[in-house]
Write an enzyme that holds these catalytic residues in place. Sequence first.
Site, PDB file in Angstrom:
ATOM      1  N   GLU A 103      18.973  43.828  48.039  1.00 50.31           N
ATOM      2  CA  GLU A 103      18.038  43.174  48.964  1.00 50.31           C
ATOM      3  C   GLU A 103      17.014  44.121  49.590  1.00 50.31           C
ATOM      4  O   GLU A 103      16.824  44.118  50.814  1.00 50.31           O
ATOM      5  CB  GLU A 103      18.812  42.439  50.064  1.00 50.31           C
ATOM      6  N   GLU A 127      25.353  37.720  44.917  1.00 45.19           N
ATOM      7  CA  GLU A 127      25.899  37.480  46.261  1.00 45.19           C
ATOM      8  C   GLU A 127      25.791  35.994  46.551  1.00 45.19           C
ATOM      9  O   GLU A 127      24.711  35.411  46.475  1.00 45.19           O
ATOM     10  CB  GLU A 127      25.148  38.298  47.307  1.00 45.19           C
TER      11      GLU A 127
END
Length: 835
Positions: free
Chosen positions: A458, A532
């Site tokens: 991220e 995720e």
Amino acid sequence: MKSLTRRTVLQSGLALSAASLVFRSGLAHAESLLDPATAAGLDSAVAPRERLLFDFNWKFTFGNADDPSRDLGFGRDQGDFSTTGAFDFAQPKFDDSKWRSLRLPHDWAVELPFVDDPLLESHGFKPLGRKYPDTSVGWYRRVFDIPQEDLGRRIAVLFDGAFRSALVFVNGCFIGRHENGYAPFLFDLSDFLNYGGSNAITVRMDATFGDGWFYEGAGIYRHVWLQKTDALHLGEWESYVRPQLKGNAARVSLGTLVRNRGTQTENARVRWEILDPEGRTVASADAPQAAVAPDGSAAFTAETRIPAPALWSPQTPQLYSALVTVETDGKTRDAERVTFGVRSIEFTADKGFFLNGKSVKIQGTCNHQDHAGVGAAVPDRLQQYRVSVLKAMGGNAVRTSHNMPAPEWVEACDRMGMMMMCETRMMSSSPEGMQQLEAMIKRYRNSPAVILWSMGNEEWAMQQEVQGAQIGDDMVRRSHELDPTRLCTAAVNGAYQTGISTALDVEGVNYNLGKIDDYHRTHPQRPMVGSETASTVSTRGTYITDKLRNWVSAYDVNRPPWAELAEEWWKFYAARDYLAGGFAWTGFDYRGEPTPYAWPSINSQFGIVDTCGFPKDSFFYYKAWWGADPVLHLFPHWNWGQRLGEPVQVWVHSNLDEVELFLNGSSQGRQKVQPLTHLEWTVKFAPGAIEARGYKNGAVVLTERRETTGDPATIRLTADRTTIDADGEDIAILRVEALDSQGRPVPTADNLIQFTITGEGALLGVGNGDPNCQESDKEPKRSLFNGLAQLIVQGTKTPGTITVEAHSADRSTPKLVPASLTITTQKVQPRPAVT
């Protein structure tokens, strides 16, 4: 607009029932995969190489990040590093008698009090950083002897990981620095040692700055080793073994690097001996002799073949080993053992993931590295316990969020059959970023558990900007150079058409269920994995969301805006063959990132199990649909006090055909089980018992009960093992419960329990899984949280017994009947260690 995710938002007891018995039996099955002879991991060193554990008999004291007078005088003179031998604190005769004695691994952050400072929120409210100079620097010292006969050998100190900025000194001399909290580092001490006498090593650890946005600990929190080799030796982490299945055999490519720190050219040869899981030689290979120049190195390669290999998988984690030997003139100069497995992996764009030619859905969890009671300094045995908890749930994979993992975590996954997405901390092609990536891949490229390399997590700029594509290209290219057998991914939470996504072999998707099908339609040749998923939040043993107490109900109904419920994400992934599977955020609760609440919450509530490893109810949803065993799990508890006649939501997780619910013997209805869902009834509370009966092919095969218990009356202690090794490292993990007068666990008990440990062991840490509990992890007492607490005890090197006594510490009466448990510490041959 920037995507809303867990990270961006954060930056701006179950009764001892059939279900818990199933959980424990699942742990036992998972741990049975560990060969007792190798459960601690095979020593990679082979004579004449020595690899000595350097964990015992250290001294520790706090320094100061601002004031040199409170930091052993370090930094008083700007020219400190220019004077060799000038550091008194690194001399053998330095007076450290007032320093604290301890053994490594050690995390001093977990010992610190909690501080209500919003700037510390994501790191678990521990006082580390520029505002807290008194607790952000720690000093470690160790005096040790080096025998005279070691003169001429190369002697190095190896740190598996230390947080975060390390300065290493030996015998008054500055040796080197390391600025990353997760990658291993090694320094050659040979020229600085006193042979035939005493030596001192001193390490200054500075945790003022962090690497991540989560709890990271502080100090030398992984193992340290003293390594002794010949001047002609194998390069550290340079050996690789690459098996490739070809029909009923495996072709094995072998390689290593030999370094020469001597003064003469050496004509060396390298040999490999391949041992099967039973230790029998099944193949061998030799590389042609080659010259290795002084202060130079040479690469050696060979190939061999293993007939009819035993394949590694989560069900059959078969491990081979390669003995790598360097010789000159028939004399062995150095050797090491490399553990590996034989298996094939393939990610496809239309049918997902294949292991050994068979379609396998990745049923994974993301996990940070901390645990209740010990923080980041997780003992080897606790690593194995954590893997066993996830396997008992039906998990077959883990993601090392968001950093290079500890070697013992990888070894446990290898030996117990848990696949791994191995992630580097820094998404960067800078020298530091590439060094971290290379260290991770070289260290773990022989691990059969590792199925994917992750370039990071991220990093919004890397996802959105053209620099991300350039950086990703360099990282992926280097990964393939070091390991051509695995593909690369990253955990991406948006901007899938740009940046680093364009460089990846496998697109990693964080959340974003609404975008996945569209992406697959426009990128039909790109494999995909849920890097995720989930981020469901729940509090173990709590069934009413209470914002005043920072509790979230344990039903699968609560999630932040970016996230998915357990049923939502798994239904989605299970229905799509093209998705390889996914990694739920998270397996274990973890310190820091308190979600969905802030202070006084000090850890996340994303876990499927709490920080101790005690299952939340969603654990049994995953077990029902990820595992092969029949499951029947009934919740909530049936202790509702003053709620007589009020409606209570009763849920069941089951993979049977039908379930019938009873209240005090009266049927509340029978329901068919629909795949990948739960069952639900609304029942008016009446004291007594609820009972679920699970049917298969029309017959009752499982029964679960929840009874209204009395008040807590006695304490019960149970241990994962009542015999441990007397090696100074092994631990026992104790479960602490309160029982009523009929011997039933009280699921709402919150009694404060005091512990006394005597004999050949000591308290290592305590916990209870309460996301709001600010009691010390190191004091010998802990409140039960919804009926449970955990105690971790570590043995000494002396065989004998450890006695753990537990008694009520509450001032109220009546007191609970105390409990006692004896643990035997058996004589074993400990790992070779520095004396």
